[in-house]
Design an enzyme around this catalytic site. Structure first.
Site, mmCIF file in Angstrom:
data_model
loop_
_atom_site.group_PDB
_atom_site.id
_atom_site.type_symbol
_atom_site.label_atom_id
_atom_site.label_comp_id
_atom_site.label_asym_id
_atom_site.label_seq_id
_atom_site.Cartn_x
_atom_site.Cartn_y
_atom_site.Cartn_z
ATOM 1 N N LYS A 22 0.892 -1.068 -0.254
ATOM 2 C CA LYS A 22 -0.033 0.039 -0.046
ATOM 3 C C LYS A 22 0.844 1.331 0.001
ATOM 4 O O LYS A 22 0.589 2.483 -0.765
ATOM 5 C CB LYS A 22 -0.907 -0.040 1.255
ATOM 6 C CG LYS A 22 -1.669 1.222 1.605
ATOM 7 C CD LYS A 22 -2.377 1.472 2.730
ATOM 8 C CE LYS A 22 -1.697 1.629 3.914
ATOM 9 N NZ LYS A 22 -1.408 2.958 4.361
ATOM 10 N N ASN A 23 1.836 1.256 0.863
ATOM 11 C CA ASN A 23 2.672 2.346 1.084
ATOM 12 C C ASN A 23 3.549 2.864 -0.151
ATOM 13 O O ASN A 23 4.127 3.731 -0.085
ATOM 14 C CB ASN A 23 3.335 2.455 2.373
ATOM 15 C CG ASN A 23 2.514 2.582 3.476
ATOM 16 O OD1 ASN A 23 1.272 3.077 3.238
ATOM 17 N ND2 ASN A 23 3.172 2.640 4.665
ATOM 18 N N ARG A 93 -4.456 10.697 4.377
ATOM 19 C CA ARG A 93 -3.300 11.649 4.482
ATOM 20 C C ARG A 93 -2.622 11.673 3.265
ATOM 21 O O ARG A 93 -1.841 12.654 2.873
ATOM 22 C CB ARG A 93 -2.538 11.356 5.937
ATOM 23 C CG ARG A 93 -1.897 12.353 6.309
ATOM 24 C CD ARG A 93 -0.978 11.919 7.510
ATOM 25 N NE ARG A 93 0.125 12.516 7.251
ATOM 26 C CZ ARG A 93 0.719 13.770 7.435
ATOM 27 N NH1 ARG A 93 -0.176 14.803 7.947
ATOM 28 N NH2 ARG A 93 1.961 13.984 7.159
ATOM 29 N N ARG A 122 0.667 15.008 13.051
ATOM 30 C CA ARG A 122 1.081 14.755 11.573
ATOM 31 C C ARG A 122 1.097 16.027 10.505
ATOM 32 O O ARG A 122 0.452 15.926 9.638
ATOM 33 C CB ARG A 122 0.360 13.745 11.041
ATOM 34 C CG ARG A 122 0.541 12.357 11.781
ATOM 35 C CD ARG A 122 -0.230 11.115 11.140
ATOM 36 N NE ARG A 122 0.606 10.449 10.351
ATOM 37 C CZ ARG A 122 0.173 9.503 9.547
ATOM 38 N NH1 ARG A 122 -1.305 9.110 9.796
ATOM 39 N NH2 ARG A 122 1.107 8.648 8.911
ATOM 40 N N ASP A 307 4.773 0.890 12.020
ATOM 41 C CA ASP A 307 3.511 0.221 11.676
ATOM 42 C C ASP A 307 3.550 -1.095 12.023
ATOM 43 O O ASP A 307 2.724 -1.922 11.647
ATOM 44 C CB ASP A 307 3.647 0.180 10.247
ATOM 45 C CG ASP A 307 3.083 1.683 9.305
ATOM 46 O OD1 ASP A 307 2.856 2.545 10.338
ATOM 47 O OD2 ASP A 307 3.402 1.878 8.329
ATOM 48 N N ILE A 329 8.035 7.355 16.706
ATOM 49 C CA ILE A 329 7.914 8.069 15.531
ATOM 50 C C ILE A 329 6.495 8.995 15.398
ATOM 51 O O ILE A 329 6.544 10.255 15.447
ATOM 52 C CB ILE A 329 7.600 7.210 14.176
ATOM 53 C CG1 ILE A 329 8.726 6.297 14.199
ATOM 54 C CG2 ILE A 329 7.388 8.043 12.915
ATOM 55 C CD1 ILE A 329 10.030 6.762 13.671
ATOM 56 N N ARG A 399 -8.629 -0.458 4.890
ATOM 57 C CA ARG A 399 -7.519 0.664 4.320
ATOM 58 C C ARG A 399 -6.332 0.106 3.928
ATOM 59 O O ARG A 399 -5.550 0.430 3.076
ATOM 60 C CB ARG A 399 -7.393 1.672 5.179
ATOM 61 C CG ARG A 399 -8.554 2.400 5.380
ATOM 62 C CD ARG A 399 -8.223 3.527 6.479
ATOM 63 N NE ARG A 399 -7.060 4.063 5.718
ATOM 64 C CZ ARG A 399 -6.401 5.265 6.306
ATOM 65 N NH1 ARG A 399 -6.706 5.680 7.419
ATOM 66 N NH2 ARG A 399 -5.362 5.863 5.670
HETATM 67 C C1 UD1 Z 1 4.324 6.975 6.239
HETATM 68 C C2 UD1 Z 1 3.422 6.049 6.115
HETATM 69 C C3 UD1 Z 1 3.026 5.339 7.407
HETATM 70 C C4 UD1 Z 1 3.933 5.386 8.303
HETATM 71 C C5 UD1 Z 1 4.977 6.336 8.562
HETATM 72 C C6 UD1 Z 1 6.173 6.148 9.402
HETATM 73 C C7 UD1 Z 1 2.406 6.082 3.955
HETATM 74 C C8 UD1 Z 1 1.316 6.229 3.123
HETATM 75 N N1 UD1 Z 1 2.370 6.070 5.307
HETATM 76 O O1 UD1 Z 1 3.446 8.032 6.716
HETATM 77 O O2 UD1 Z 1 2.260 4.115 7.396
HETATM 78 O O3 UD1 Z 1 3.739 4.983 9.854
HETATM 79 O O4 UD1 Z 1 5.356 6.642 7.114
HETATM 80 O O5 UD1 Z 1 6.974 5.095 8.903
HETATM 81 O O6 UD1 Z 1 3.610 5.683 3.356
HETATM 82 N N2 UD1 Z 1 6.163 14.993 10.109
HETATM 83 C C9 UD1 Z 1 6.527 16.464 10.617
HETATM 84 N N3 UD1 Z 1 6.360 17.202 9.410
HETATM 85 C C10 UD1 Z 1 6.265 16.850 8.255
HETATM 86 C C11 UD1 Z 1 6.263 15.378 7.914
HETATM 87 C C12 UD1 Z 1 6.033 14.754 9.077
HETATM 88 O O7 UD1 Z 1 6.571 16.931 11.645
HETATM 89 O O8 UD1 Z 1 6.443 17.559 7.196
HETATM 90 C C13 UD1 Z 1 6.410 13.883 11.336
HETATM 91 C C14 UD1 Z 1 4.966 13.086 11.688
HETATM 92 O O9 UD1 Z 1 4.063 14.056 12.338
HETATM 93 C C15 UD1 Z 1 5.478 12.134 12.079
HETATM 94 C C16 UD1 Z 1 6.670 11.859 11.690
HETATM 95 O O10 UD1 Z 1 7.173 13.203 11.343
HETATM 96 O O11 UD1 Z 1 5.387 12.403 13.620
HETATM 97 C C17 UD1 Z 1 6.954 10.765 10.665
HETATM 98 O O12 UD1 Z 1 6.027 11.284 9.585
HETATM 99 P P1 UD1 Z 1 6.160 10.645 7.833
HETATM 100 O O13 UD1 Z 1 7.307 9.800 8.034
HETATM 101 O O14 UD1 Z 1 5.876 11.680 7.345
HETATM 102 O O15 UD1 Z 1 4.883 9.712 7.897
HETATM 103 P P2 UD1 Z 1 4.038 9.496 6.665
HETATM 104 O O16 UD1 Z 1 4.724 9.792 5.290
HETATM 105 O O17 UD1 Z 1 2.763 10.392 6.918
#
Ligand code: UD1
Length: 420
Positions: A22-23, A93, A122, A307, A329, A399
């Site tokens: 999925k990711n 998201r 997030r 995850d 995380i 999902r």
């Molecule tokens: C992706 C995965 C999700 C997984 C996560 C961490 C997908 C669709 N989803 O989510 O399943 O749990 O990676 O491995 O691939 N953050 C900020 N600012 C930003 C972006 C992120 O502060 O601009 C923070 C987030 O709030 C979170 C952390 O960074 O605490 C990690 O987020 P991120 O790696 O971006 O996760 P996703 O890409 O949303």
């Protein structure tokens, strides 16, 4: 809303096929916006989130032809809108991943802010900061990100302030069409990002450092179509391995890639599992033994995946000894605890750590799924419990897990879906 009913107490035994990730599939679908040519993606998982991404593309005029062999051909020649509306973004998201590609190719994008979700705030500040460094003008209006670029984006040196998967993907996609060279430092190294990068290379992008913390992208004028196969889902693989270990079973997972699961496999071996890794499959055998409790701390890849922590909480719940799970995380991602305790688990929450004292058996209850991976932990708990567990609100599970009840049935579990 559909529910799952599980009669627990059976060890999982047998073989199943692992679906596409999925990711990886979500950013790959977003990447199709980078070219006017058709892109064909195969091995897509049949999941709610994939349907949501296809709906999002459709509402902008992108046509997707889905074939019976888990493939989709995406054609955006009749695209008429550059807006990703709130109604769709709020449900997923990852919709924000269309921002970088649309901005890079069309010079404008309007994407609803994703907002908070069950597992924390997030934000997307790193995505926006990086695009600004590439010369985009970015503003927020009426809950929407408005991004604009007079002419092509410009290559830039972007040191990410935190390791973000989605942020790295958005900026990587945008950089492929920028003028000049972009360097993304402190990039996330998750295998799904490498999968995306390999697809972009197949589309004509120039990317160095794939799989490392430093991605170096030389922008090209345009990308072309390609045919690309989505990688296997490492989180689905890990989830079935944990379910088998917790139920003292033995499974073989086909079309998987064990090399992407080192941290998870190491913990399962510590728990007492015998594991054989093949090139495209993995086997786990508990030889009927109760698992030992393990200590887990999440970290960006190649560390232990966030995850997978909820599933290990369920395993520790019935393991011999006391295990701890520390989440680093996301805030607020230990939401499985309350429901697992209602099933007889002995779990204490201390800050971002759960302390799990293993019990011999869980008991059944009616429980509610609250997010995708927390829901997976409830399914595992249901398999372990005596009696019949009902899981409500399983759209969270749908999902991210393709045909979960059918796959578990193939492994001998007594599980069925009760349609709403
Ligand atoms: C992706 C995965 C999700 C997984 C996560 C961490 C997908 C669709 N989803 O989510 O399943 O749990 O990676 O491995 O691939 N953050 C900020 N600012 C930003 C972006 C992120 O502060 O601009 C923070 C987030 O709030 C979170 C952390 O960074 O605490 C990690 O987020 P991120 O790696 O971006 O996760 P996703 O890409 O949303």
């Amino acid at each position: 809303m559909d529910r799952l009913i599980i009669e627990g107490g059976t060890s999982l035994r047998g073989a199943i096929r692992i679906s596409g990730a999925k990711n990886a599939a979500l950013p790959l679908l977003a990447a199709t916006l980078l070219t006017e040519d058709r892109v064909r993606l195969s091995n897509l998982p049949h999941l709610h989130d994939i349907t949501t991404m296809l709906e999002l593309l459709a509402c902008m005029g992108v046509e997707a032809e889905i074939d019976e062999r888990l493939g989709v051909q995406v054609d955006n020649t009749r695209m008429h809108s550059h807006t990703a509306p709130y109604e769709l973004v709020k449900t997923m998201r990852a919709s924000v991943l269309v921002l970088g590609p649309m901005l890079a190719r069309f010079g404008e994008a309007r994407v609803s802010l994703p907002g908070g979700c069950a597992i924390g705030d997030r934000p997307v500040d790193q995505h926006l900061r990086g695009l600004e460094m590439m010369g985009a003008q970015v503003g927020i209006e009426d809950g929407y990100i408005l991004a604009h670029s007079p002419g092509r984006l410009k290559g830039a040196h972007i040191p990410l302030e935190i390791v973000t998967v989605g942020g790295t993907e958005n900026l990587l996609m945008a950089a492929t069409l920028a003028e000049g060279q972009t360097i993304i430092e402190n990039a996330a190294r998750e295998p799904e990002i490498a999968d995306l990068a390999r697809c972009l290379v197949a589309m004509g992008a120039k990317i160095d450092g794939i799989g490392t913390h430093r991605l170096c992208i030389d922008g090209v004028d345009q990308l072309h179509g390609c045919d690309y196969q989505v990688m296997p889902d490492r989180i689905e693989t890990g989830t079935y391995l944990v379910a088998a270990a917790a139920t003292r079973g033995t499974v073989r997972l086909r079309e998987a890639d064990p090399s992407l699961l080192e941290a998870v496999i190491a913990k399962l071996r510590e728990a007492g599992a015998e594991i054989n890794e093949g090139e495209d499959h993995i086997e786990l055998d508990m030889q009927g033994k109760r698992p030992n409790a393990v200590q887990v701390k999440t970290a960006p890849y190649p560390g232990f995946p966030t995850d997978m922590q909820a599933q290990f909480t369920a395993l520790n719940a019935v393991a011999a000894g006391t295990g701890t799970i520390t989440e680093t995380i996301f805030e607020n991602r230990l939401i499985q605890v309350g429901e697992l305790n209602r099933m007889g688990a002995q779990i204490k929450l201390e800050g971002n750590t759960v302390i799990v004292s293993g019990v011999e058996k869980l008991s059944s209850a009616t429980v509610m799924a609250s997010d995708l991976r927390a829901s997976a932990s409830l399914v595992i708990a249901g398999l372990l419990a005596s009696g019949s567990t009902i899981i409500d609100r399983i759209y969270h599970i749908d999902r991210g897990y393709e045909c979960i009840e059918e796959k578990l049935q193939q492994l001998g579990a007594r599980i069925r879906r009760i349609p709403a």
